[in-house]
Design a protein around this motif. Structure first.
Motif, PDB file in Angstrom:
ATOM      1  N   GLU A 143      18.470  36.485  41.056  1.00  0.00           N
ATOM      2  CA  GLU A 143      17.735  35.371  41.658  1.00  0.00           C
ATOM      3  C   GLU A 143      18.161  33.987  41.150  1.00  0.00           C
ATOM      4  N   PRO A 144      18.241  33.759  39.824  1.00  0.00           N
ATOM      5  CA  PRO A 144      18.627  32.419  39.372  1.00  0.00           C
ATOM      6  C   PRO A 144      20.012  32.014  39.887  1.00  0.00           C
ATOM      7  N   LEU A 145      20.947  32.961  39.886  1.00  0.00           N
ATOM      8  CA  LEU A 145      22.308  32.665  40.352  1.00  0.00           C
ATOM      9  C   LEU A 145      22.342  32.521  41.865  1.00  0.00           C
ATOM     10  N   LYS A 146      21.537  33.303  42.546  1.00  0.00           N
ATOM     11  CA  LYS A 146      21.490  33.220  44.003  1.00  0.00           C
ATOM     12  C   LYS A 146      21.078  31.812  44.450  1.00  0.00           C
ATOM     13  N   ALA A 147      20.082  31.245  43.793  1.00  0.00           N
ATOM     14  CA  ALA A 147      19.620  29.892  44.144  1.00  0.00           C
ATOM     15  C   ALA A 147      20.725  28.868  43.899  1.00  0.00           C
ATOM     16  N   LYS A 148      21.424  28.995  42.771  1.00  0.00           N
ATOM     17  CA  LYS A 148      22.506  28.055  42.453  1.00  0.00           C
ATOM     18  C   LYS A 148      23.689  28.241  43.399  1.00  0.00           C
ATOM     19  N   ALA A 149      23.932  29.481  43.803  1.00  0.00           N
ATOM     20  CA  ALA A 149      25.017  29.744  44.750  1.00  0.00           C
ATOM     21  C   ALA A 149      24.752  29.056  46.083  1.00  0.00           C
ATOM     22  N   ARG A 150      23.515  29.113  46.516  1.00  0.00           N
ATOM     23  CA  ARG A 150      23.169  28.452  47.777  1.00  0.00           C
ATOM     24  C   ARG A 150      23.251  26.934  47.642  1.00  0.00           C
ATOM     25  N   GLU A 151      22.874  26.417  46.475  1.00  0.00           N
ATOM     26  CA  GLU A 151      23.017  24.979  46.236  1.00  0.00           C
ATOM     27  C   GLU A 151      24.494  24.583  46.292  1.00  0.00           C
ATOM     28  N   GLN A 152      25.353  25.418  45.714  1.00  0.00           N
ATOM     29  CA  GLN A 152      26.789  25.133  45.727  1.00  0.00           C
ATOM     30  C   GLN A 152      27.328  25.096  47.155  1.00  0.00           C
ATOM     31  N   LYS A 153      26.933  26.070  47.949  1.00  0.00           N
ATOM     32  CA  LYS A 153      27.357  26.092  49.356  1.00  0.00           C
ATOM     33  C   LYS A 153      26.888  24.835  50.081  1.00  0.00           C
ATOM     34  N   THR A 154      25.661  24.432  49.812  1.00  0.00           N
ATOM     35  CA  THR A 154      25.110  23.243  50.453  1.00  0.00           C
ATOM     36  C   THR A 154      25.880  21.995  50.049  1.00  0.00           C
ATOM     37  N   ARG A 155      26.221  21.875  48.750  1.00  0.00           N
ATOM     38  CA  ARG A 155      26.953  20.694  48.278  1.00  0.00           C
ATOM     39  C   ARG A 155      28.315  20.567  48.951  1.00  0.00           C
ATOM     40  N   VAL A 156      29.022  21.677  49.045  1.00  0.00           N
ATOM     41  CA  VAL A 156      30.354  21.631  49.651  1.00  0.00           C
ATOM     42  C   VAL A 156      30.245  21.334  51.148  1.00  0.00           C
ATOM     43  N   GLN A 157      29.264  21.933  51.808  1.00  0.00           N
ATOM     44  CA  GLN A 157      29.063  21.667  53.232  1.00  0.00           C
ATOM     45  C   GLN A 157      28.717  20.201  53.464  1.00  0.00           C
ATOM     46  N   TYR A 174      36.335  28.725  27.983  1.00  0.00           N
ATOM     47  CA  TYR A 174      35.627  27.619  28.616  1.00  0.00           C
ATOM     48  C   TYR A 174      34.355  27.230  27.878  1.00  0.00           C
ATOM     49  N   GLY A 175      34.074  27.886  26.783  1.00  0.00           N
ATOM     50  CA  GLY A 175      32.869  27.588  26.033  1.00  0.00           C
ATOM     51  C   GLY A 175      31.931  28.784  26.008  1.00  0.00           C
ATOM     52  N   PRO A 176      30.802  28.657  25.330  1.00  0.00           N
ATOM     53  CA  PRO A 176      29.851  29.766  25.178  1.00  0.00           C
ATOM     54  C   PRO A 176      29.001  29.971  26.420  1.00  0.00           C
ATOM     55  N   HIS A 177      29.634  30.374  27.514  1.00  0.00           N
ATOM     56  CA  HIS A 177      28.921  30.503  28.790  1.00  0.00           C
ATOM     57  C   HIS A 177      28.579  31.959  29.086  1.00  0.00           C
ATOM     58  N   ASP A 178      27.385  32.174  29.643  1.00  0.00           N
ATOM     59  CA  ASP A 178      27.019  33.518  30.073  1.00  0.00           C
ATOM     60  C   ASP A 178      27.740  33.843  31.380  1.00  0.00           C
ATOM     61  N   ASN A 179      27.657  35.093  31.801  1.00  0.00           N
ATOM     62  CA  ASN A 179      28.422  35.536  32.965  1.00  0.00           C
ATOM     63  C   ASN A 179      27.961  34.918  34.275  1.00  0.00           C
ATOM     64  N   GLN A 180      26.680  34.595  34.386  1.00  0.00           N
ATOM     65  CA  GLN A 180      26.221  33.949  35.619  1.00  0.00           C
ATOM     66  C   GLN A 180      26.860  32.573  35.776  1.00  0.00           C
ATOM     67  N   ARG A 181      26.970  31.849  34.668  1.00  0.00           N
ATOM     68  CA  ARG A 181      27.595  30.526  34.746  1.00  0.00           C
ATOM     69  C   ARG A 181      29.094  30.645  34.998  1.00  0.00           C
ATOM     70  N   LEU A 182      29.734  31.633  34.392  1.00  0.00           N
ATOM     71  CA  LEU A 182      31.163  31.833  34.622  1.00  0.00           C
ATOM     72  C   LEU A 182      31.430  32.152  36.091  1.00  0.00           C
ATOM     73  N   LEU A 183      30.601  33.004  36.676  1.00  0.00           N
ATOM     74  CA  LEU A 183      30.800  33.337  38.079  1.00  0.00           C
ATOM     75  C   LEU A 183      30.533  32.132  38.963  1.00  0.00           C
ATOM     76  N   LEU A 184      29.497  31.367  38.647  1.00  0.00           N
ATOM     77  CA  LEU A 184      29.149  30.201  39.457  1.00  0.00           C
ATOM     78  C   LEU A 184      30.249  29.149  39.440  1.00  0.00           C
TER      79      LEU A 184
END
Length: 451
Positions: A174-188, A293-303
């Motif tokens: 869920e947290p990544l899903k929301a950010k993924a949709r935000e990313q799509k919106t920003r690029v669009q 890239y730094g101490p990032h969790d996998n959700q941030r790496l994928l995003l």
């Protein structure tokens, strides 16, 4: 990028790594690492420096005064294409010194055929859009582009969430899903808002600009900048908007893969006018050289980069906010205890436990909420109840992870075209399941101590 969103808006502090598990491509700034994996089986490494695209890249770099005596492109088991040390590298040694002439920056764009159009456009373009426009135009130019040798080794497609199909995005946590949709919106929105500027470039092309600067072309360019740029602060130009101009594409350097552990130093040398990477630890011959890239969790790496790092020491599972709010939730919100509630390899985070302890306060204990936020123990009952709820939440997430993994497995058998995207999502959930299993084991030990 906006407020802490994505790589093009932030100065990243990165490290070099010594882990054998790695993925990814480019880096943006700061600290870098080498791998320390022992003597590799040279037969398992495939030297790629003799492939036509790398021969052309080598010629292109040499023409721009860069030759690399230390590293060569190679393909590694488990990590794919990367850079391998040709000789032993000592601590403090400069291993790459890439001349400024090799870097692709907004200065490059302004000096190009696009410069006049950008300089006169109102309102001013963002540095990011200028870079994306140049990349899309040069990719369209094909053999006519002076950057062809570099463009040919760039990924043809990316696996950032903005590139994933909607049914795959729906499978994300869920947290990544929301950010993924935000990313799509920003690029669009970037594409939609840039239409008039793209139209102004029509005199430069015989083809319709709509076919050159399509949504897919802009998305590819955006992903290239977002995942592969290094940090380089440029002087402020009046023809650009006030957004930071700190991205530079660094051909060849961006072949380095990611891994989460030890360091080198990277920065632009004002004296030599080169972007330099200096080893902070030694590296043996025929080892893959990594960055982190730094101490990032996998959700941030994928995003932000489009990959998941197996056995990532920074991996964690986020606890989503409950939609049913009460007074206790309001207090947590007011004191910034709602976000970044996670399970990690060492169990629930301090923030998560603190939030649970506040939620578990009895009516007669509620006046002690400030003490809870300061980390004080209120009662044995409150402690035990909080850990018990943490364990239940963890079990719930384990069930959810297993259910999603079963769904992904089923979809992989029926959606052949989405297998690569589904495998990426599957890896993310599998890694998060490992974290949850480690957490629940620790929680069980704690619960045993309470009995």
């Amino acid at each position: 990028m906006k407020k802490g969103r994505g790589r093009t808006s932030r100065i990243r502090r990165r490290k070099l790594s010594s882990s054998s598990e790695s993925r990814g491509g480019a880096f943006r700034n700061a600290r870098y690492f080498f791998n320390d994996i022992g003597t590799p089986d040279i037969n398992s490494l495939l030297n790629e420096s003799y492939k036509p695209e790398f021969i052309e890249l080598k010629k292109w770099l040499k023409h721009r005064k860069f030759e690399d005596p230390n590293l060569i492109p190679a393909r590694f088991p488990g990590t794919g294409r990367g850079l391998m040390s040709k000789t032993s590298l000592r601590e403090g040694q400069v291993i790459i010194s890439l001349p400024e002439s090799c870097l692709l920056t907004t200065d490059t764009v302004i000096r190009s055929y696009l410069g006049t159009y950008i300089a006169t456009w109102k309102p001013p373009l963002s540095p990011l859009l200028a870079l994306c426009t140049f990349l899309a135009a040069e990719k369209h130019a094909g053999t006519r582009s002076p950057w062809k040798s570099y463009l040919d080794i760039l990924p043809k497609a990316y696996t950032l969430p903005v590139c994933l199909e909607p049914e795959v995005v729906n499978l994300l946590p869920e947290p990544l899903k929301a950010k993924a949709r935000e990313q799509k919106t920003r690029v669009q929105e970037l594409f939609t808002s840039s239409g008039d500027f793209f139209s102004s470039l029509q005199p430069l092309f015989s083809e319709a600009v709509e076919s050159i600067f399509s949504y897919s072309a802009l998305r590819w360019a955006w992903c290239t900048v977002n995942t592969r740029s290094v940090y380089l602060k440029l002087r402020r130009r009046q023809c650009f908007s006030a957004e930071p101009d700190t991205c530079a594409l660094a051909p060849y350097l961006d072949l380095l893969n990611h891994s989460p552990n030890v360091q080198v130093k990277a920065a632009f040398n004002e004296d030599t006018r080169c972007y330099e990477i200096r080893a902070a630890s030694s590296c043996r011959r025929h080892e893959e050289v990594f960055i982190c890239y730094g101490p990032h969790d996998n959700q941030r790496l994928l995003l932000e980069y489009g990959f998941v790092s197996p056995r990532n020491p920074h991996a964690c599972v986020y606890v989503s906010e409950d939609k049913q709010m009460n007074k206790k939730i309001s207090i947590l919100k007011d004191h910034d205890f709602i976000e970044n509630l996670t399970f990690g390899w060492d169990g629930p985070s301090w923030r998560l436990l603190t939030a649970l302890k506040l939620l578990c306060l009895q009516a007669e204990e509620f006046t002690c909420w400030k003490k809870v936020l300061l980390g004080e123990i209120i009662s044995d009952t409150n402690e035990k109840t909080s850990w018990d709820i943490a364990q239940k939440i963890c079990h719930y997430f384990i069930e959810e992870s297993n259910a999603v993994l079963q769904k992904v497995s089923h979809m992989k058998g029926e959606e052949a075209a989405l297998v690569n995207q589904l495998t990426l999502v599957e890896t993310l959930w599998a890694e998060e399941l490992k974290v949850l299993q480690a957490s629940v084991e620790l929680l069980s030990d704690v619960q045993t101590a309470f009995t």
